[in-house]
Write an enzyme that holds these catalytic residues in place. Structure first.
Site, short mmCIF file in Angstrom:
data_model
loop_
_atom_site.label_atom_id
_atom_site.label_comp_id
_atom_site.label_asym_id
_atom_site.label_seq_id
_atom_site.Cartn_x
_atom_site.Cartn_y
_atom_site.Cartn_z
N THR A 9 0.82 -1.22 0.00
CA THR A 9 0.00 0.00 0.00
C THR A 9 0.84 1.26 0.00
O THR A 9 0.48 2.26 -0.63
CB THR A 9 -0.92 0.01 1.25
OG1 THR A 9 -1.79 -1.10 1.16
CG2 THR A 9 -1.74 1.27 1.34
N ASP A 25 1.38 -6.42 -4.57
CA ASP A 25 0.59 -6.44 -3.34
C ASP A 25 1.13 -7.65 -2.57
O ASP A 25 1.34 -8.71 -3.16
CB ASP A 25 -0.88 -6.63 -3.69
CG ASP A 25 -1.79 -6.56 -2.47
OD1 ASP A 25 -2.68 -5.70 -2.45
OD2 ASP A 25 -1.63 -7.39 -1.55
N SER A 26 1.33 -7.52 -1.27
CA SER A 26 2.01 -8.60 -0.55
C SER A 26 1.18 -9.87 -0.44
O SER A 26 1.68 -10.91 -0.03
CB SER A 26 2.47 -8.13 0.83
OG SER A 26 1.41 -8.11 1.74
N SER A 27 -0.09 -9.82 -0.83
CA SER A 27 -0.87 -11.06 -0.86
C SER A 27 -0.41 -11.96 -2.00
O SER A 27 -0.75 -13.13 -2.06
CB SER A 27 -2.36 -10.75 -1.00
OG SER A 27 -2.77 -10.04 0.15
N ASP A 47 0.01 -6.97 4.68
CA ASP A 47 -0.78 -8.20 4.79
C ASP A 47 0.07 -9.43 5.11
O ASP A 47 -0.31 -10.25 5.95
CB ASP A 47 -1.56 -8.46 3.49
CG ASP A 47 -2.75 -7.50 3.33
OD1 ASP A 47 -3.06 -6.78 4.29
OD2 ASP A 47 -3.35 -7.50 2.24
N THR A 73 -0.92 -23.10 18.79
CA THR A 73 -2.24 -22.75 19.33
C THR A 73 -2.97 -21.72 18.46
O THR A 73 -2.35 -20.86 17.83
CB THR A 73 -2.14 -22.20 20.77
OG1 THR A 73 -3.44 -21.76 21.18
CG2 THR A 73 -1.17 -21.05 20.90
N CYS A 115 -4.80 -19.56 19.87
CA CYS A 115 -4.83 -18.34 20.70
C CYS A 115 -3.78 -17.36 20.20
O CYS A 115 -2.74 -17.75 19.68
CB CYS A 115 -4.51 -18.67 22.15
SG CYS A 115 -5.78 -19.64 22.95
#
Ligand code: ASP
Length: 341
Positions: A13, A57-59, A90, A276, A278
């Site tokens: 971006t 774009d880093s995707s 991203d 995990t 979490c």
């Protein structure tokens, strides 16, 4: 002699512009970005730029693009005092993690940064991120770099790259390092957390470009079916798997599930790492009865590693080693500060 910094522009971006036809943000060349930040001229540093021919774009990030970044750093390692990588936010945590493993015995700063708003926009966060990242990459103490590792600088905070996670798609404060303290904070001064930094490494810098992408992920959820588990575990070419578990590394105790995991490890020689779901805290297999079966089946506990660091560590280990026992030994120790053990 002036401190020399190499800026590697990959896209993201920070350098994007609005394409009016499609009404979407698209990556643009570095000249555009440079013109938006006249402040760069004022640095008492020598800045050079190496830009990806086609910024992305880093995707769209790939293992090949990581190799390209690592190669640029390798080829320029002795010519520069520090490196700044401009990258989309991203997948920045994945790239920072990957590079932390690929660049061995790093004795210079590699600082990744980007922004949530393009640099051409009035309220952009890109200017501050870029300017301070450059300053950090050039920071020295007793003529030696302050930072000897791959780090992410975003919204006034510097983090160990392989501890980060992008957790907010809208706020300027987009990253968190849930299990490791900040390396530095930028206010009027840049305050470095000396105790959290790596010392200069003893051995020589070395780059390893081999990364093996044959890694899979099984994210658990209540109600997951045998068909889904089987399809992931039997993916073609799979060498290792991350199993994303509940809480401190827990999962279903049903026989069908444990048998599938055990079969993958014992019969098909797969390496399985327990990470995990979490955001904070650690896997502790055996604490609950619901993780005992995984432990007994031969699943390796991922401690407090992030998902991003776990994936890239597996790619790095399988890209460079053949011996499963050796790989599994390295999974249980911290190689670049990616785990708190
Ligand atoms: N989609 C963008 C990218 O990762 C988002 C950003 O740069 O923040 O390239």
């Amino acid at each position: 002699m002036k401190t020399k910094i190499l800026i590697i522009y990959t896209g993201g971006t920070i350098g994007m512009v609005m394409d009016l036809k499609s009404n979407t943000l698209v990556p643009f060349d570095f000249e555009h970005l440079y013109k938006q930040v006249p402040e760069l001229e004022k640095f008492d540093l020598e800045l050079s730029v190496n830009s990806f021919e086609a910024p992305i774009d880093s995707s769209d990030m790939t293992i090949n693009a990581w190799k390209k970044m690592a190669t640029i750093i390798h080829e320029n390692y002795h010519l520069y005092d520090g490196f700044v990588i401009l990258h989309g936010s991203d997948t920045m945590a994945y790239t920072a993690s990957a590079l932390s493993f690929m660049l061995e015995n790093l004795a210079k700063p590699v600082i990744l940064t980007g922004s949530q708003l393009p640099i051409g926009m009035i309220r952009t966060d890109g200017k501050e991120n870029l300017i301070t990242a450059i300053e950090i990459a050039g920071a020295k103490h007793n003529n030696l770099p302050v930072i000897n590792e791959v780090a992410i600088y975003f919204e006034y905070k510097l983090y160990r790259g392989n501890r980060t996670h992008k957790y907010n798609a809208e706020h300027f404060d987009a990253f968190k390092s849930p299990n490791y303290t900040m390396l530095a904070e930028a206010g009027i001064k840049i305050e470095y957390n000396q105790a959290a930094l790596f010392p200069k490494p003893v051995n020589d810098f070395n780059v390893r470009l081999n990364m093996d992408g044959n890694i899979g992920v099984l994210k658990l959820f209540p109600g997951i079916t045998p068909a889904v588990v089987q399809s992931v575990l039997h993916s073609k070419g799979l060498k290792a798997l991350i199993i994303e578990t509940f809480g401190s590394g827990n999962g279903p105790t049903q026989d069908w599930f444990i048998n599938e995991i055990e079969d993958a490890i014992k019969t098909r020689n797969l390496t399985i790492l327990n990470v995990t779901q979490c955001n904070q805290g650690s896997v502790n297999q055996g604490r609950y009865a619901t993780s005992k079966g995984l432990l007994k089946a031969g699943v390796i506990g991922g401690n407090d590693i992030t998902f991003e660091a776990a994936i890239t560590k597996l790619m790095y280990l399988f890209g460079n080693l053949n011996d499963k026992l050796e790989i599994e030994k390295y999974l249980q120790i911290s190689l670049r500060g990616e785990m708190s053990i």
